[in-house]
Every structure is written in C-alpha cells, then in structure tokens.
Design an enzyme around this catalytic site. Structure first.
Site, short mmCIF file in Angstrom:
data_model
loop_
_atom_site.label_atom_id
_atom_site.label_comp_id
_atom_site.label_asym_id
_atom_site.label_seq_id
_atom_site.Cartn_x
_atom_site.Cartn_y
_atom_site.Cartn_z
N SER A 42 3.45 -7.87 -3.05
CA SER A 42 3.28 -6.44 -3.33
C SER A 42 3.90 -5.53 -2.27
O SER A 42 4.10 -4.34 -2.52
CB SER A 42 1.79 -6.10 -3.47
OG SER A 42 1.12 -6.23 -2.23
N LYS A 119 -1.51 -2.53 2.26
CA LYS A 119 -0.68 -1.59 1.51
C LYS A 119 -0.18 -0.51 2.48
O LYS A 119 -0.58 -0.44 3.64
CB LYS A 119 -1.45 -0.92 0.38
CG LYS A 119 -2.13 -1.87 -0.60
CD LYS A 119 -1.17 -2.59 -1.50
CE LYS A 119 -1.90 -3.50 -2.48
NZ LYS A 119 -0.97 -4.32 -3.29
#
EC number: 3.4.21.89
Length: 278
Positions: A42, A119
């Site tokens: 990701s 993230k």
C-alpha cells in the site's frame, strides 16, 4: 552437593539474565523505537513489501498505543497494547505529545482492529479532504501532481504472504513486468513523494471528508491499492485516526528483503539498507 548448588545457581543466573534482557528490550521498544516489517504494497514505491524499519516513538510523545502488541498467530500469542495499557485509553491525549506534520509516514493503531498500520499523513484536524479524479484536494485546493514516468516491478509472489502486485498494463504473466503510472505529489507544506496509479476506480472520486478535531486523515502512496482513511472503518478502511492512536514516525529503512523469508540472502535489497524515508 556443592556441584549441585553451583549448577542450580548457574541456571538461576541464566534465567535472570534472560529476564533482564527481555525487560530492557521491552522498555526500549516501548519508549524509543519499535520494529516494523512492511507486509503489503500500500505504500509503494516509498516502502516495499519486505522493508524492515524502526519507528521513532519519541516523535509524537506517548499514549496507550505506545505499548507494544505481541501477536504471533502461529503459536496463539495475542498480547494487545489495549490489554497492557488500556487504562490510558479514552482521553485522546499523549504524554510529552508532539504534533505530526503533513506528509509524515506514520505507524498508527487501527481504531477498531488494533492492528498496526503505516500510511502517509494527508489531512490535519479541521481540514476538508476530497479526492477528485485521483487528485487530492485539501481545503478546496488541488494538491499538485507532476508525471514522473512509470514504476516497474516483476510479476511474482511478494513477501511471506505471497502477494501479487496489481498492474496498470493489464494481465501480466509470471515473470513479466508490472507497470504502474508514477507522479510526484507535493503537499502545501512542501513535502514531496511519489504516488502510484493503476487505473480509474471508486476511491479516485470521493465526497468531502471533514477531519474532526484531534484526528488525522491518512492515505497510502500506492493509491489504488490502499485501505486507508477514504474508507470508513466499517467498510474495511481506517477512517479518521485519533491522536492517541499514533505510534510513531517512520524515518529510515534499516533492512530490506524481496523474498518469502528474510533468510533468503540472495533476495536482500542492499540498495535499500539504511535508506531515508520521505
């Protein structure tokens, strides 16, 4: 008798040494740096599956989430940070707290599952965030993106989970080259980094998210392959992340292995050892 006593004392001293070592390691991990292994794609190309890094836990101060979770499913071990330090949960504050900056790569505790996620911080408290045709809008202003060629990787099983990459160039056979479009995105504070695009999908077009006070909005750099704040927690995303759920900032990759196991030395990526994260 003397020999038996000596042997017994040696065993006791060995046990003490092991216990002290574990206590020191636990304190070090809780207060300073926490190891983190990248399990998914990701955050490509900033972070690759198999990158190993230490998270700077001093960057934002400490909360209940600073306590380490020890989860080893193969042996049934599941000691959650909530169980260890849950008495500090609930007020969304931190000890010696520091504010994260837009663009930081952050490890945080998922608000519902408790698992550690990594993230990039995009939205601060009070921001209005929207994604329009794949371009992030912050408070009504588009975040600039400049095309930067392609990101290429081999179509093969990646990491211990054996994940396969998604490609912008359609179905790619085993050993073929998987391509994603790359752009350099620059946030209002000047933080720049590469983001990847696979193709049009629902997460490229969102409504307006207003980030609540004391919360943050995160996105993965591999935009079309990231469950992040664009999705609510009930839909498999992370939603808005409370301040107290931040664990620390990822500053540098220490080690990297592109194989199914870190013991496969022929898959080590020496060019990523001690590489700074931006």
């Amino acid at each position: 008798m003397a020999k038996t006593e000596t042997t017994g004392n040696a065993i006791v001293e060995t046990i003490k040494t092991v216990v002290y070592a574990l206590l020191i390691a636990g304190v070090f991990r809780t207060l300073f740096f926490q190891p983190f292994w990248i399990p998914s794609g990701s955050m490509k190309q900033t972070l690759l599956i198999g990158d190993f890094l230490f998270v700077n836990k001093m960057a934002y101060g400490y909360s209940y989430a600073s306590c380490p979770s020890v989860i080893i499913p193969s042996v049934g071990l599941n000691i959650d940070a909530q169980k260890l330090c849950g008495m500090f949960d609930g007020d969304n504050t931190r000890f010696w707290g520091g504010d994260p900056e837009r663009g930081d790569v952050v490890v945080f505790r998922h608000p519902t599952t408790g698992r550690d996620y990594i993230k990039r911080l995009i939205g601060l408290p009070g921001d209005k965030i929207q994604v329009s045709d794949g371009v992030v809008q912050i408070n009504g202003e588009a975040v600039p993106q400049v095309a930067d060629g392609d990101f290429e990787e081999v179509m093969e099983l990646q990491g211990p989970q054996g994940l396969r990459p998604r490609c912008a160039n359609g179905a790619v056979g085993e050993g073929g080259i998987c391509i994603k479009e790359r752009a350099i995105e620059t946030l209002p504070n000047g933080a720049s980094y590469a983001v990847l695009n696979i193709g049009p999908q629902a997460s490229d077009r969102t409504g307006i998210y207003t980030v609540p006070e004391g919360h943050y909005f995160f996105m993965g750099d591999n935009r079309d392959n990231s469950a992040d704040s664009r999705l609510a927690q009930t839909a498999g995303g992370v939603g808005f992340v409370p301040y107290e759920n931040l664990i620390g900032r990822a500053d540098r990759i220490v080690f990297s292995s592109g194989g199914r196991s870190m013991l496969f030395f022929w898959t080590w990526r020496s060019d990523r050892f001690f590489k700074g994260i931006k």
